[in-house]
Write a protein that holds these residues in place. Structure first.
Motif, mmCIF file in Angstrom:
data_model
loop_
_atom_site.group_PDB
_atom_site.id
_atom_site.type_symbol
_atom_site.label_atom_id
_atom_site.label_comp_id
_atom_site.label_asym_id
_atom_site.label_seq_id
_atom_site.Cartn_x
_atom_site.Cartn_y
_atom_site.Cartn_z
ATOM 1 N N ILE A 1 0.862 -1.187 0.000
ATOM 2 C CA ILE A 1 0.000 0.000 0.000
ATOM 3 C C ILE A 1 0.897 1.235 0.000
ATOM 4 O O ILE A 1 1.682 1.448 0.929
ATOM 5 C CB ILE A 1 -0.929 0.027 1.226
ATOM 6 N N PHE A 2 0.792 2.030 -1.050
ATOM 7 C CA PHE A 2 1.598 3.246 -1.183
ATOM 8 C C PHE A 2 0.715 4.457 -0.888
ATOM 9 O O PHE A 2 -0.287 4.682 -1.573
ATOM 10 C CB PHE A 2 2.172 3.358 -2.595
ATOM 11 N N LEU A 3 1.083 5.228 0.120
ATOM 12 C CA LEU A 3 0.315 6.414 0.499
ATOM 13 C C LEU A 3 0.997 7.658 -0.057
ATOM 14 O O LEU A 3 2.186 7.881 0.183
ATOM 15 C CB LEU A 3 0.216 6.515 2.027
ATOM 16 N N THR A 4 0.261 8.452 -0.810
ATOM 17 C CA THR A 4 0.858 9.639 -1.417
ATOM 18 C C THR A 4 -0.121 10.803 -1.423
ATOM 19 O O THR A 4 -1.334 10.611 -1.543
ATOM 20 C CB THR A 4 1.315 9.357 -2.863
ATOM 21 N N LYS A 5 0.416 11.990 -1.285
ATOM 22 C CA LYS A 5 -0.397 13.201 -1.389
ATOM 23 C C LYS A 5 -0.188 13.876 -2.738
ATOM 24 O O LYS A 5 -0.845 14.867 -3.046
ATOM 25 C CB LYS A 5 -0.038 14.165 -0.248
ATOM 26 N N ASN A 6 0.735 13.333 -3.530
ATOM 27 C CA ASN A 6 1.026 13.923 -4.839
ATOM 28 C C ASN A 6 1.376 12.812 -5.824
ATOM 29 O O ASN A 6 2.517 12.363 -5.885
ATOM 30 C CB ASN A 6 2.180 14.923 -4.720
ATOM 31 N N ILE A 7 0.404 12.381 -6.603
ATOM 32 C CA ILE A 7 0.622 11.277 -7.543
ATOM 33 C C ILE A 7 1.593 11.660 -8.654
ATOM 34 O O ILE A 7 2.214 10.803 -9.282
ATOM 35 C CB ILE A 7 -0.723 10.806 -8.149
ATOM 36 N N HIS A 8 1.764 12.962 -8.891
ATOM 37 C CA HIS A 8 2.671 13.407 -9.951
ATOM 38 C C HIS A 8 4.125 13.066 -9.651
ATOM 39 O O HIS A 8 4.975 13.119 -10.541
ATOM 40 C CB HIS A 8 2.543 14.915 -10.174
ATOM 41 N N LYS A 9 4.433 12.728 -8.389
ATOM 42 C CA LYS A 9 5.807 12.380 -8.038
ATOM 43 C C LYS A 9 6.052 10.873 -8.058
ATOM 44 O O LYS A 9 7.127 10.414 -7.679
ATOM 45 C CB LYS A 9 6.152 12.944 -6.655
ATOM 46 N N VAL A 10 5.051 10.130 -8.504
ATOM 47 C CA VAL A 10 5.191 8.673 -8.622
ATOM 48 C C VAL A 10 5.394 8.343 -10.097
ATOM 49 O O VAL A 10 4.619 8.781 -10.947
ATOM 50 C CB VAL A 10 3.944 7.940 -8.083
ATOM 51 N N ILE A 11 6.433 7.573 -10.408
ATOM 52 C CA ILE A 11 6.748 7.311 -11.811
ATOM 53 C C ILE A 11 5.647 6.468 -12.468
ATOM 54 O O ILE A 11 5.003 5.644 -11.809
ATOM 55 C CB ILE A 11 8.122 6.627 -11.972
ATOM 56 N N PRO A 12 5.412 6.671 -13.762
ATOM 57 C CA PRO A 12 4.323 5.989 -14.470
ATOM 58 C C PRO A 12 4.378 4.470 -14.385
ATOM 59 O O PRO A 12 3.340 3.810 -14.336
ATOM 60 C CB PRO A 12 4.496 6.460 -15.922
ATOM 61 N N THR A 13 5.584 3.896 -14.372
ATOM 62 C CA THR A 13 5.695 2.440 -14.338
ATOM 63 C C THR A 13 5.230 1.859 -13.001
ATOM 64 O O THR A 13 4.795 0.706 -12.947
ATOM 65 C CB THR A 13 7.149 2.013 -14.614
ATOM 66 N N VAL A 14 5.309 2.634 -11.928
ATOM 67 C CA VAL A 14 4.745 2.196 -10.646
ATOM 68 C C VAL A 14 3.232 2.387 -10.662
ATOM 69 O O VAL A 14 2.472 1.501 -10.260
ATOM 70 C CB VAL A 14 5.369 2.969 -9.465
ATOM 71 N N VAL A 15 2.789 3.545 -11.151
ATOM 72 C CA VAL A 15 1.350 3.836 -11.212
ATOM 73 C C VAL A 15 0.609 2.757 -11.995
ATOM 74 O O VAL A 15 -0.458 2.285 -11.585
ATOM 75 C CB VAL A 15 1.095 5.216 -11.857
#
Length: 225
Positions: free
Chosen positions: A99-113
């Motif tokens: 479970i990945f908790l984030t407040k800014n999805i733009h900082k997560v690389i596309p291959t993880v998303v």
């Protein structure tokens, strides 16, 4: 490895309060006790590749146990750490929950998303609206292969805060292009994330940072390898 729907990695977007409620419900639904939960927090300023390596060792040792790995502030992960996680996501066993908790999805690389189930707890407020002028300028670069966007007022005389917003919008624009031109889109998204992180944590010139990203975009569509 294909994950069953029940243990597909989750990328959860929201606030600390929303995260707490979601995790409580998730653990109850899947019968996960406190002893089975591993909370992973960034070390100092970011989640590091060394933490990911330790995680991989833990997964190997406890591969037959039911465990939940909760990554707090995942948007503070280094690019190296996120890339290193990809193999762990693909090879994890059926009883390991990520479970990945984030407040800014733009900082997560596309291959993880792309490997996660997206859980948006913000009521749909996570996607930044793109200014029409930004869209028009980027579309023009792609269509004409000309770098004339420096003349656009929206990209001129920018402050640090405005540049951070513009980079977010550029990243979101190219997320929408992932299915059309994935290789170039991923490259630009990573560059945008890197420049945004540097601008956010260093004393860089906002205008030069934005210009650098625009030139990178132009080169990505005009220079053939």
């Amino acid at each position: 490895m294909q994950h069953s729907k029940k243990n597909w990695p989750q990328l959860v977007i929201g606030t600390d309060k929303a995260f707490k409620t979601h995790l409580k419900s998730f653990f109850s639904e899947h019968g996960i006790s406190d002893q089975q939960i591993h909370n992973i927090h960034p070390m100092k300023t970011e989640l590091t590749i060394d933490q990911v390596r330790d995680l991989k060792k833990d997964l190997y040792i406890k591969q037959k146990n039911r465990l939940a790995y909760v990554f707090h502030d995942f948007d503070r992960s280094s690019l190296e750490a996120q890339n290193a996680l990809l193999k762990a996501l693909e090879e994890k066993n059926e009883d390991a929950y990520f479970i990945f908790l984030t407040k800014n999805i733009h900082k997560v690389i596309p291959t993880v998303v792309s490997r996660c189930q997206i859980i948006d707890l913000t009521g749909g407020k996570t996607v930044t609206a793109i200014d029409d002028k930004v869209t028009q300028s980027l579309d023009r670069i792609i269509a004409t292969k000309k770098l004339d966007c420096f003349n656009d007022p929206i990209f001129k005389e920018v402050s640090k805060d405005k540049t951070l917003v513009l980079i977010d919008q550029i990243i979101f624009f190219f997320r929408q292009k992932l299915l059309v031109n994935p290789e170039i889109a991923v490259k630009i998204i990573k560059k945008g994330m890197l420049l945004k992180d540097k601008l956010d944590h260093n004393n860089l010139n906002p205008q030069l940072t934005l210009d650098s990203l625009l030139i990178f975009i132009w080169k990505s569509f005009t220079i053939k390898k």
